[in-house]
Design an enzyme around this catalytic site. Structure first.
Site, PDB file in Angstrom:
ATOM      1  N   LYS A  23      52.454  31.915  59.702  1.00  0.00           N
ATOM      2  CA  LYS A  23      52.729  31.284  60.999  1.00  0.00           C
ATOM      3  C   LYS A  23      51.725  31.762  62.056  1.00  0.00           C
ATOM      4  CE  LYS A  23      56.032  33.049  63.820  1.00  0.00           C
ATOM      5  NZ  LYS A  23      55.464  33.295  65.147  1.00  0.00           N
ATOM      6  N   ASN A  24      51.489  33.074  62.080  1.00  0.00           N
ATOM      7  CA  ASN A  24      50.643  33.621  63.139  1.00  0.00           C
ATOM      8  C   ASN A  24      49.155  33.345  62.930  1.00  0.00           C
ATOM      9  OD1 ASN A  24      52.931  34.466  64.363  1.00  0.00           O
ATOM     10  ND2 ASN A  24      52.654  36.657  63.964  1.00  0.00           N
ATOM     11  N   ARG A  93      55.738  30.548  73.073  1.00  0.00           N
ATOM     12  CA  ARG A  93      54.871  31.409  73.868  1.00  0.00           C
ATOM     13  C   ARG A  93      53.413  31.273  73.429  1.00  0.00           C
ATOM     14  NH1 ARG A  93      53.560  36.235  76.334  1.00  0.00           N
ATOM     15  NH2 ARG A  93      52.397  37.187  74.662  1.00  0.00           N
ATOM     16  N   CYS A 117      56.394  34.571  85.284  1.00  0.00           N
ATOM     17  CA  CYS A 117      55.619  35.782  85.563  1.00  0.00           C
ATOM     18  C   CYS A 117      54.461  35.393  86.478  1.00  0.00           C
ATOM     19  CB  CYS A 117      55.013  36.369  84.294  1.00  0.00           C
ATOM     20  SG  CYS A 117      56.007  36.167  82.851  1.00  0.00           S
ATOM     21  N   ARG A 122      52.408  41.465  83.185  1.00  0.00           N
ATOM     22  CA  ARG A 122      52.159  41.749  81.782  1.00  0.00           C
ATOM     23  C   ARG A 122      51.683  40.656  80.841  1.00  0.00           C
ATOM     24  NH1 ARG A 122      54.854  46.337  78.518  1.00  0.00           N
ATOM     25  NH2 ARG A 122      52.948  46.028  77.351  1.00  0.00           N
ATOM     26  N   ASP A 305      56.606  43.303  63.701  1.00  0.00           N
ATOM     27  CA  ASP A 305      57.364  42.154  63.188  1.00  0.00           C
ATOM     28  C   ASP A 305      58.184  42.487  61.941  1.00  0.00           C
ATOM     29  OD1 ASP A 305      56.422  40.613  65.223  1.00  0.00           O
ATOM     30  OD2 ASP A 305      55.037  39.414  64.031  1.00  0.00           O
ATOM     31  N   ARG A 397      62.078  29.337  63.327  1.00  0.00           N
ATOM     32  CA  ARG A 397      60.746  29.363  63.948  1.00  0.00           C
ATOM     33  C   ARG A 397      59.722  29.935  62.975  1.00  0.00           C
ATOM     34  NH1 ARG A 397      60.554  33.246  68.279  1.00  0.00           N
ATOM     35  NH2 ARG A 397      58.390  32.812  67.873  1.00  0.00           N
TER      36      ARG A 397
HETATM   37  C1  UD1 Z   1      51.392  38.375  68.230  1.00  0.00           C
HETATM   38  C2  UD1 Z   1      52.288  37.736  67.209  1.00  0.00           C
HETATM   39  C3  UD1 Z   1      53.648  38.423  67.187  1.00  0.00           C
HETATM   40  C4  UD1 Z   1      53.466  39.938  67.002  1.00  0.00           C
HETATM   41  C5  UD1 Z   1      52.489  40.506  68.010  1.00  0.00           C
HETATM   42  C6  UD1 Z   1      52.160  41.974  67.768  1.00  0.00           C
HETATM   43  C7  UD1 Z   1      51.514  35.443  67.161  1.00  0.00           C
HETATM   44  C8  UD1 Z   1      51.790  34.023  67.456  1.00  0.00           C
HETATM   45  N1  UD1 Z   1      52.456  36.338  67.520  1.00  0.00           N
HETATM   46  O1  UD1 Z   1      52.023  38.168  69.514  1.00  0.00           O
HETATM   47  O2  UD1 Z   1      54.407  37.880  66.108  1.00  0.00           O
HETATM   48  O3  UD1 Z   1      54.717  40.569  67.180  1.00  0.00           O
HETATM   49  O4  UD1 Z   1      51.240  39.773  67.951  1.00  0.00           O
HETATM   50  O5  UD1 Z   1      51.691  42.166  66.477  1.00  0.00           O
HETATM   51  O6  UD1 Z   1      50.503  35.783  66.585  1.00  0.00           O
HETATM   52  N2  UD1 Z   1      50.290  42.415  76.371  1.00  0.00           N
HETATM   53  C9  UD1 Z   1      49.963  42.670  77.681  1.00  0.00           C
HETATM   54  N3  UD1 Z   1      49.091  41.823  78.298  1.00  0.00           N
HETATM   55  C10 UD1 Z   1      48.525  40.757  77.680  1.00  0.00           C
HETATM   56  C11 UD1 Z   1      48.872  40.509  76.335  1.00  0.00           C
HETATM   57  C12 UD1 Z   1      49.771  41.358  75.702  1.00  0.00           C
HETATM   58  O7  UD1 Z   1      50.429  43.625  78.270  1.00  0.00           O
HETATM   59  O8  UD1 Z   1      47.740  40.041  78.298  1.00  0.00           O
HETATM   60  C13 UD1 Z   1      51.284  43.297  75.688  1.00  0.00           C
HETATM   61  C14 UD1 Z   1      52.535  42.544  75.263  1.00  0.00           C
HETATM   62  O9  UD1 Z   1      53.448  42.419  76.325  1.00  0.00           O
HETATM   63  C15 UD1 Z   1      53.034  43.406  74.138  1.00  0.00           C
HETATM   64  C16 UD1 Z   1      51.749  43.923  73.488  1.00  0.00           C
HETATM   65  O10 UD1 Z   1      50.721  43.762  74.473  1.00  0.00           O
HETATM   66  O11 UD1 Z   1      53.772  44.485  74.617  1.00  0.00           O
HETATM   67  C17 UD1 Z   1      51.355  43.203  72.210  1.00  0.00           C
HETATM   68  O12 UD1 Z   1      51.180  41.852  72.475  1.00  0.00           O
HETATM   69  P1  UD1 Z   1      50.165  40.906  71.680  1.00  0.00           P
HETATM   70  O13 UD1 Z   1      49.391  41.683  70.662  1.00  0.00           O
HETATM   71  O14 UD1 Z   1      49.411  40.114  72.682  1.00  0.00           O
HETATM   72  O15 UD1 Z   1      51.190  39.963  70.921  1.00  0.00           O
HETATM   73  P2  UD1 Z   1      51.191  38.396  70.853  1.00  0.00           P
HETATM   74  O16 UD1 Z   1      49.816  37.881  70.661  1.00  0.00           O
HETATM   75  O17 UD1 Z   1      52.022  37.863  71.951  1.00  0.00           O
END
Ligand code: UD1
Length: 418
Positions: A23-24, A93, A117, A122, A305, A397
């Protein structure tokens, strides 16, 4: 679709199971398809509700999308709008990933914030800081993030945290930028490598995915291509844990064992036998599981995850375990539901202390998010009596036919649609 799973506990899982495409990986690759002229064919695309929403997002932008026999075809020759409304971003998201692609392709993107937000706070700050360095002008207006740049220009970007989504969004924006972009402290997840391979097959010039520093040399245009998505490592890990907790003997085929190494290592520590042979992982559950400590980390650390599913296993392991969640602040919602089933879990900020109990008992529980939901299905497999997992739309999902797949292995799960 929503509904509930009624899980009758106490059955040992035995047999073979195959996993679908990740999925990711699919979601960013679908966003990347917006960059190409001509037809893009993506193979091994699972039927998941997140994929359905991403299809809606692409169609909304003006792409022609067809999904048949796990093959997804995207023609993005005529992109009509760079605006993605809240009705879509609220459902997914990851729809924010089209921001980088639309910006690169159309010089602008107007993407609704998923939930009020403001810029700089964040969830998207790293995405936006990076896009700004590439020359984008960013504004927030009426719940939308507006990004604009007549020509993106390559830049040196250092991510404060190796965010998966920010790394992907910046790769998508940089492939058509003028000059070279370097993304330092980039996420190293296998899905980033898959995205790099897909972009390069479209004619992009991306190197370094998987090792922390990604170098993108901008090109003038990208063309449609064919690509097969990697197997879903989180689905693999989920079935590995399902086998381990039910004293099962399950072989998971079509896996890339290297992608689940931290899970293999932890399961072996619990006493499970894990046998790896090419693309098959066989997990034999012990009669009694041992407690272990887990700390979630960016790849190649233990995946966040898989933390909820592993917590389920630890609730019935001998002794005390500590689970530290370092990626997401609020990812222990399953703990309260597991407690309803008799688990002994104490939360202290980002740490969960789990004292193993001899058995869980069936209860009415609620899937609060995707992985929390699947953790409860796993708990239901080993609980005494019947567990009802409500609100399964979260589980759908990310898991295709999980009830059917587990039933093939000997589980007894009934799906009731509401
Ligand atoms: C992706 C995965 C999700 C997985 C996560 C971490 C997809 C669609 N989803 O989510 O399943 O759990 O990676 O392995 O691929 N953060 C910030 N600022 C930003 C972006 C992120 O502070 O601009 C923080 C987030 O709030 C979170 C952390 O960084 O606490 C990790 O987020 P991120 O690696 O971006 O996860 P996703 O890409 O949302």
């Amino acid at each position: 679709m929503n509904g509930k799973y009624i899980v009758m506990g106490g059955n040992r899982l035995v047999g073979k199971i195959s996993v679908g495409g990740a999925k990711n990986s699919v979601l960013p690759i679908m966003a990347a398809a917006l960059l190409a002229e001509g037809k893009t064919t993506i193979e091994n695309v699972p039927y998941l509700s997140d994929v359905e929403v991403m299809k809606e997002v692409l169609r909304h932008a003006g792409a022609v999308v067809e999904h048949k026999h796990r093959r997804l075809e995207v023609e993005a020759d005529k992109i009509q709008t760079s605006e993605i409304p809240e009705t879509l971003t609220r459902k997914l998201r990851a729809s924010n990933l089209v921001m980088g692609a639309l910006l690169a392709r159309m010089g602008k993107a107007n993407v609704a914030y998923p939930g009020g937000c403001s810029i700089g706070s964040r969830p998207l700050d790293l995405h936006l800081k990076g896009l700004q360095l590439l020359g984008a002008e960013i504004k927030e207006k009426g719940g939308f993030i507006q990004v604009r740049a007549s020509q993106l220009v390559g830049a040196d970007i250092h991510l404060d945290f190796p965010s998966v989504g920010a790394t992907e969004n910046l790769m998508l924006a940089a492939v058509l930028a003028k000059g070279t972009t370097v993304i330092r402290n980039a996420a190293k997840e296998p899905e980033i490598v898959d995205l790099q391979n897909f972009l390069n097959a479209m004619g992009a010039h991306v190197r370094g995915a998987g090792v922390g520093t990604i170098v993108v040399k901008g090109v003038k245009s990208l063309r449609g291509t064919k690509h097969e998505v990697i197997p879903d490592r989180i689905e693999v890990a989920t079935y590995m844990i399902a086998s381990a907790i039910t004293q099962g003997d399950v072989s998971i085929t079509n896996a890339i064992p290297e992608h689940v190494e931290p899970v293999i290592a932890k399961l072996r520590e619990t006493g499970a036998e894990v046998i790896v042979e090419r693309d098959t992982i066989r997990v034999c559950g012990p009669s009694s599981l041992k407690s272990v400590n887990i700390k979630t980390l960016p790849y190649p650390g233990f995946p966040t995850d898989v933390q909820p599913q592993m917590m389920t296993l630890l609730t019935i392991s001998q002794g005390a375990s500590m689970v530290t969640e370092t990626i997401f602040e609020n990812r222990f919602k399953h703990a309260a539901e597991l407690r309803r089933m008799g688990a002994d879990i104490t939360l202290e900020g980002r740490v969960a202390l789990i004292k193993g109990v001899p058995r869980l008992s069936g209860a009415f529980v609620e899937a609060t998010d995707l992985r929390a939901g699947v953790a409860l299905v796993l708990a239901g497999l080993v609980a005494e009596g019947i567990t009802v997992v409500e609100n399964i739309s979260h589980i759908l999902r990310g898991y295709e036919c999980i009830d059917r797949k587990l039933n093939q292995l000997g589980a007894k799960i009934v799906c009731v649609e509401t």
